[in-house]
Structure formats: structure tokens, C-alpha cells
Write an enzyme that holds these catalytic residues in place. Structure first.
Site, PDB file in Angstrom:
ATOM      1  N   SER A  16      13.013  11.720  57.945  1.00 11.49           N
ATOM      2  CA  SER A  16      12.922  12.656  56.530  1.00 11.49           C
ATOM      3  C   SER A  16      13.153  14.186  57.095  1.00 11.49           C
ATOM      4  CB  SER A  16      11.750  12.216  56.054  1.00 11.49           C
ATOM      5  OG  SER A  16      11.543  10.938  55.157  1.00 11.49           O
ATOM      6  N   GLU A  84      15.090   6.768  53.254  1.00  5.80           N
ATOM      7  CA  GLU A  84      14.495   5.641  52.998  1.00  5.80           C
ATOM      8  C   GLU A  84      15.637   4.578  52.393  1.00  5.80           C
ATOM      9  OE1 GLU A  84      11.984   5.145  54.243  1.00  5.80           O
ATOM     10  OE2 GLU A  84      10.659   7.033  54.150  1.00  5.80           O
ATOM     11  N   GLN A  86      16.799   1.833  53.617  1.00  2.32           N
ATOM     12  CA  GLN A  86      16.394   0.377  53.884  1.00  2.32           C
ATOM     13  C   GLN A  86      16.155  -0.086  52.661  1.00  2.32           C
ATOM     14  OE1 GLN A  86      14.194   2.914  55.112  1.00  2.32           O
ATOM     15  NE2 GLN A  86      12.204   2.577  54.355  1.00  2.32           N
ATOM     16  N   CYS A 181       4.810  -3.457  73.779  1.00  4.84           N
ATOM     17  CA  CYS A 181       3.511  -3.319  73.034  1.00  4.84           C
ATOM     18  C   CYS A 181       3.258  -3.944  71.938  1.00  4.84           C
ATOM     19  CB  CYS A 181       3.225  -1.828  72.904  1.00  4.84           C
ATOM     20  SG  CYS A 181       2.987  -1.058  74.374  1.00  4.84           S
TER      21      CYS A 181
END
EC number: 2.7.1.21
Length: 194
Positions: A16, A84, A86, A181
Site C-alpha cells: 500500500s 488489494e 487479490q 517458520c
């Protein structure tokens, strides 16, 4: 020839900030930008593109009724930016290809590659398939110094690995992590079968 760009990264990779920086650069030169943001992203209010460091700008809300091609044809901007991305659907991504191909306006879409389970979002899937140029925005894993490639969802500060694909949130809800992780956290929260 105008291109469709997809710039993707994990949560907290600065997508952003980059959208706002590019918009500022165009506007500082007296050029016109159309800044789109999906209606589903309501973290800072519907139609607001905001970074975690406090910068924000109003955008045009993308929903199923918005004709981005018609708006681009009428407005004739120098560039179209999408935050955004997606959350776009296939038809909306196809509109972006049409804007680049038939109107000759460059389109730069920013978004996540995958959700907290490692599954592609609909918009990301079609942007990977159709974009002329794909670029990664990198950040570091929350737990180690490797490159973050996954978004780990949190509930009450603990990793979760089930739930709806879309849950709007920031650092309280998601951490950028590397695959190793992510896998370690997942194995610690899953029941072990003996």
C-alpha cells in the site's frame, strides 16, 4: 504498449505504501491516476487506501457493478493503480487486461499472492495467469531473517490454520513468515497422532 503489472508480496511488505508512492509520483507531475480498491477491504473505511505508516488516500471502490473499462475510457488517466488486487474476481481482472490492451493505459495491481493457508486468491490467480509483468515486493519473516513468503493468521495472538479465506485485518491478525517458520508454527498447533 501499455502493460498489466502484478506486484505481489506478503502482509506488511509495503504494497500500500508503494501504491500511494506511485500515485503521488504521477500526480506530482500533473498526471492523472485512477486508484481502485475492492469494496471488501474496509480496514480503514471502504474506498480508503491506507498504509501502516499512516499515509492514506481515497480510492474508487471496486464492486461487481463497477465498469472499470468504461471509467478508464471516460477519464483517460495516465495510469491505473489497484490496491488489494487479490480480492478482484476473474471478470475484474479481465477488465484490467482490456484497459491495458485496448485503451493503452498501464495498469499496476498490488496484492497478496496467497491466503493464510497458502491458497491463491481468485484475483491473484488470474493476475499471475494474465499479467504482462510480475514483480515480488519482499519483506522479512517475523520470526527469522529469511524472506517472508506466507501470511500467517492469528487469533488472540496465536497462529490459526482454519477459517474463511477472507478476514480483513492488519498486524493483529496476520504476520509475514517464511515457509519454514509457517510449517514449524503449524506443526506446534496441530494435534500429534501417535
Amino acid at each position: 504498449m501499455a502493460k498489466l503489472y502484478f506486484r505481489y508480496g506478503t502482509m506488511n511488505s509495503g504494497k500500500s505504501i508503494e501504491v500511494l508512492r506511485v500515485a503521488h509520483n504521477y500526480e506530482e507531475q500533473g498526471k492523472k491516476v485512477l486508484l481502485f480498491t475492492p469494496a471488501v477491504d474496509n480496514r480503514d473505511g471502504v474506498g480508503v487506501v491506507a498504509s501502516r505508516i499512516g499515509m492514506q488516500k481515497d480510492g474508487i471502490v471496486v464492486d461487481d457493478s463497477l465498469d472499470m473499462v468504461g471509467m478508464a475510457a471516460a477519464e483517460r488517466p495516465n495510469c491505473i493503480l489497484i490496491d488489494e488486487a487479490q480480492f478482484l474476481n476473474k471478470q475484474q481482472v479481465l477488465q484490467l487486461t482490456e484497459i491495458a490492451d485496448t485503451l493503452g493505459i498501464p495498469v499496476i495491481a498490488y496484492g497478496l499472492r496467497a491466503d493464510f493457508l497458502g491458497q491463491l486468491f481468485e484475483g491473484s490467480y488470474h493476475l499471475f495467469a494474465l499479467a504482462d509483468k510480475i514483480e515480488e515486493i519482499k519483506t522479512v519473516c517475523w520470526y527469522c531473517d529469511r524472506k517472508a513468503t506466507m501470511n500467517m493468521r492469528l487469533a488472540d495472538g496465536k497462529p490459526v490454520f482454519e477459517g474463511a479465506q477472507i478476514q480483513i485485518g492488519g498486524n493483529e491478525s496476520y504476520l509475514p513468515v517464511c515457509r519454514k517458520c509457517y510449517s514449524m508454527q503449524k506443526s506446534q498447533t496441530q494435534p500429534h497422532h501417535e
